[in-house]
Design an enzyme around this catalytic site. Structure first.
Site, PDB file in Angstrom:
ATOM      1  N   TYR A 140      31.739  33.018  47.876  1.00 30.09           N
ATOM      2  CA  TYR A 140      31.814  33.414  49.284  1.00 30.09           C
ATOM      3  C   TYR A 140      30.441  33.775  49.847  1.00 30.09           C
ATOM      4  O   TYR A 140      30.219  33.674  51.051  1.00 30.09           O
ATOM      5  CB  TYR A 140      32.732  34.631  49.451  1.00 30.09           C
ATOM      6  CG  TYR A 140      34.181  34.298  49.645  1.00 30.09           C
ATOM      7  CD1 TYR A 140      34.905  33.660  48.651  1.00 30.09           C
ATOM      8  CD2 TYR A 140      34.828  34.622  50.836  1.00 30.09           C
ATOM      9  CE1 TYR A 140      36.241  33.366  48.833  1.00 30.09           C
ATOM     10  CE2 TYR A 140      36.167  34.331  51.022  1.00 30.09           C
ATOM     11  CZ  TYR A 140      36.865  33.705  50.019  1.00 30.09           C
ATOM     12  OH  TYR A 140      38.188  33.421  50.206  1.00 30.09           O
ATOM     13  N   LYS A 185      37.755  31.942  34.578  1.00 28.78           N
ATOM     14  CA  LYS A 185      37.839  30.550  34.130  1.00 28.78           C
ATOM     15  C   LYS A 185      36.739  30.380  33.084  1.00 28.78           C
ATOM     16  O   LYS A 185      35.821  29.561  33.229  1.00 28.78           O
ATOM     17  CB  LYS A 185      37.677  29.607  35.337  1.00 28.78           C
ATOM     18  CG  LYS A 185      37.873  28.138  35.036  1.00 28.78           C
ATOM     19  CD  LYS A 185      39.327  27.751  34.766  1.00 28.78           C
ATOM     20  CE  LYS A 185      39.406  26.277  34.362  1.00 28.78           C
ATOM     21  NZ  LYS A 185      40.767  25.883  33.906  1.00 28.78           N
ATOM     22  N   ASP A 218      44.124  29.284  35.987  1.00 27.16           N
ATOM     23  CA  ASP A 218      45.183  28.276  36.172  1.00 27.16           C
ATOM     24  C   ASP A 218      46.480  28.745  35.523  1.00 27.16           C
ATOM     25  O   ASP A 218      47.566  28.666  36.108  1.00 27.16           O
ATOM     26  CB  ASP A 218      44.741  26.900  35.649  1.00 27.16           C
ATOM     27  CG  ASP A 218      44.137  26.934  34.257  1.00 27.16           C
ATOM     28  OD1 ASP A 218      43.848  28.028  33.738  1.00 27.16           O
ATOM     29  OD2 ASP A 218      43.944  25.846  33.672  1.00 27.16           O
ATOM     30  N   ASP A 242      41.369  35.632  46.208  1.00 31.02           N
ATOM     31  CA  ASP A 242      41.859  35.138  47.497  1.00 31.02           C
ATOM     32  C   ASP A 242      43.123  34.312  47.274  1.00 31.02           C
ATOM     33  O   ASP A 242      44.149  34.504  47.937  1.00 31.02           O
ATOM     34  CB  ASP A 242      40.767  34.287  48.157  1.00 31.02           C
ATOM     35  CG  ASP A 242      41.213  33.725  49.502  1.00 31.02           C
ATOM     36  OD1 ASP A 242      41.827  34.483  50.281  1.00 31.02           O
ATOM     37  OD2 ASP A 242      40.957  32.536  49.753  1.00 31.02           O
ATOM     38  N   ASP A 246      47.440  35.507  47.868  1.00 36.51           N
ATOM     39  CA  ASP A 246      48.421  34.813  48.717  1.00 36.51           C
ATOM     40  C   ASP A 246      49.650  34.450  47.894  1.00 36.51           C
ATOM     41  O   ASP A 246      50.788  34.576  48.348  1.00 36.51           O
ATOM     42  CB  ASP A 246      47.829  33.522  49.322  1.00 36.51           C
ATOM     43  CG  ASP A 246      47.221  33.760  50.701  1.00 36.51           C
ATOM     44  OD1 ASP A 246      46.704  34.867  50.942  1.00 36.51           O
ATOM     45  OD2 ASP A 246      47.264  32.824  51.536  1.00 36.51           O
TER      46      ASP A 246
END
Ligand code: IPM
Ligand code: MG
Length: 363
Positions: A140, A185, A218, A242, A246
């Site tokens: 970001y 990750k 994942d 982020d 959601d």
């Protein structure tokens, strides 16, 4: 009587509707608990671009810096999708300027709304988790490059940035069910390998009493809908947080219910619903104000350390949900304003609750 300065940033889309309701909820809290809230309203996002050509005008930033807490509605919309500046830059700039590195996004599933969840009852029943998302680093805020045939977004993390969000997450877990799931990750990304190392060391040095597990993002995306009850505190970097927040917000039946707090080491925190500007229903009095109202509760709890007051708001929301009141996102007919008024009425007439739950430590 104590006075608190609250900066209100309604922003775009449904932002002004939910901000107005959140303000009135805070006013009611002020009346019941004898506090004075002084509100100052400023522009941010698309609304600020339209007036000043700047998504974060200096006077908005100044109002936030001098406030005790900031409430934000939402930013963005198709109107500003073309040329820069984008409304989102206002929000990102504000997070950076106020040093709000910790984004706290709780998800709980109300038993009265379980039938609205897209998942089966036995999967979502009693879910109670909180995402700690690092908010001022990663892709970001990395360097962006654009050539005629390429683009890149640098993703950079320092040990210090990882440590401070790690401290926040571990401390919160200690006051909850004592478990942190750190998401990265690390099988691919160097930043994730650093993340895992730093979190592992921090855990060994200071938080042996907390259970730590690592998950790849994942697989986490999958487990979050397969067994959401398995999680207590989920700790992750900016972009993964982020996305996962959601995803987590649909467990309870509607993203319209989800609040968030963005906190720094010092200075005012920023409190906003997770749902965003929802341009398709903006100005129609159709949005759900509960995400905003619960964000106002987080503002009371973490922004002003008014824990009883925060409890009272959360209990009032729960009571109104239990009574069957529903906005459109939950299959009901009630408008944003009417739902807000139902909650304010409840807050007005309810017995004041005792502090009934474990508080999350902050700072
Ligand atoms: C959020 C939003 C923001 C983000 C956007 C509006 C910049 O999606 O708060 O989750 O990506 O952080
Ligand atoms: Mg988001």
């Amino acid at each position: 009587m104590k006075t608190y300065a609250i900066a209100l940033l309604p922003g775009d889309g449904v932002g002004p509707e939910v901000t107005a309701v959140a303000r009135d909820v805070l006013r009611e809290v002020g009346d019941r608990f004898r506090h004075r809230f002084e509100f100052r309203t400023e522009l941010i996002g698309g609304a600020a671009i339209d007036t000043f050509g700047d998504p974060l005008p200096p006077q908005t930033l100044e109002a936030c810096r001098s406030a005790d807490a900031v409430f934000l509605g939402a930013v963005g919309g198709p109107k500003w999708d073309g040329a820069p500046p984008r409304p989102e830059q206002g929000l990102l700039g504000l997070r950076k300027a106020l040093g709000l590195f910790a984004n706290v996004r709780p998800t709980r599933v109300y038993s009265d709304l379980i039938d609205r969840s897209p998942l089966r009852r036995e999967i979502v029943e009693d879910v109670d988790l909180v995402i700690f998302r690092e908010l001022t680093g990663g892709a970001y805020f990395g360097e962006r490059k654009r050539g005629p045939t390429f683009a890149s977004d640098e993703c950079l993390y320092t040990t210090g940035e990882i440590e401070r969000i790690g401290h926040a997450a571990f401390a919160a877990a200690r006051a909850r069910r004592g478990k942190v799931t750190s998401v990265d990750k690390a099988n691919v990304l160097e930043t994730s390998r650093l993340w895992r190392e730093v979190i592992t060391k921090l855990h060994e040095r200071h938080y042996r009493d907390v259970q730590l597990e690592h998950a790849l993002v994942d697989s986490m995306a999958m487990q979050l809908i397969r067994q959401p009850r398995a999680y207590d505190v989920i700790l992750t970097e900016n972009m993964f947080g982020d996305i996962l927040s959601d995803e987590a917000s649909v467990l309870g039946g509607s993203i319209g219910l989800s609040p968030s707090a963005s906190l720094g080491a010092t200075g005012p925190g920023l409190f906003e619903p997770v749902h965003g500007s929802a341009p398709d229903i903006a100005g129609k009095d159709r949005c759900n104000p509960i995400g905003g109202i619960l964000s106002a509760a987080l503002l009371l709890r973490y922004g002003l350390r008014l824990h009883h007051e925060a409890d009272a708001v959360e209990v009032a929301v729960e009571a109104v949900i239990r009574s069957g009141e529903r906005t459109a996102d939950l299959g009901g007919q009630l408008g944003c304003r009417a739902m807000g008024e139902a909650i304010i009425d409840e807050l007005h007439s309810a017995d004041l609750p005792r502090a009934h739950h474990v508080q999350m430590h902050w700072g």
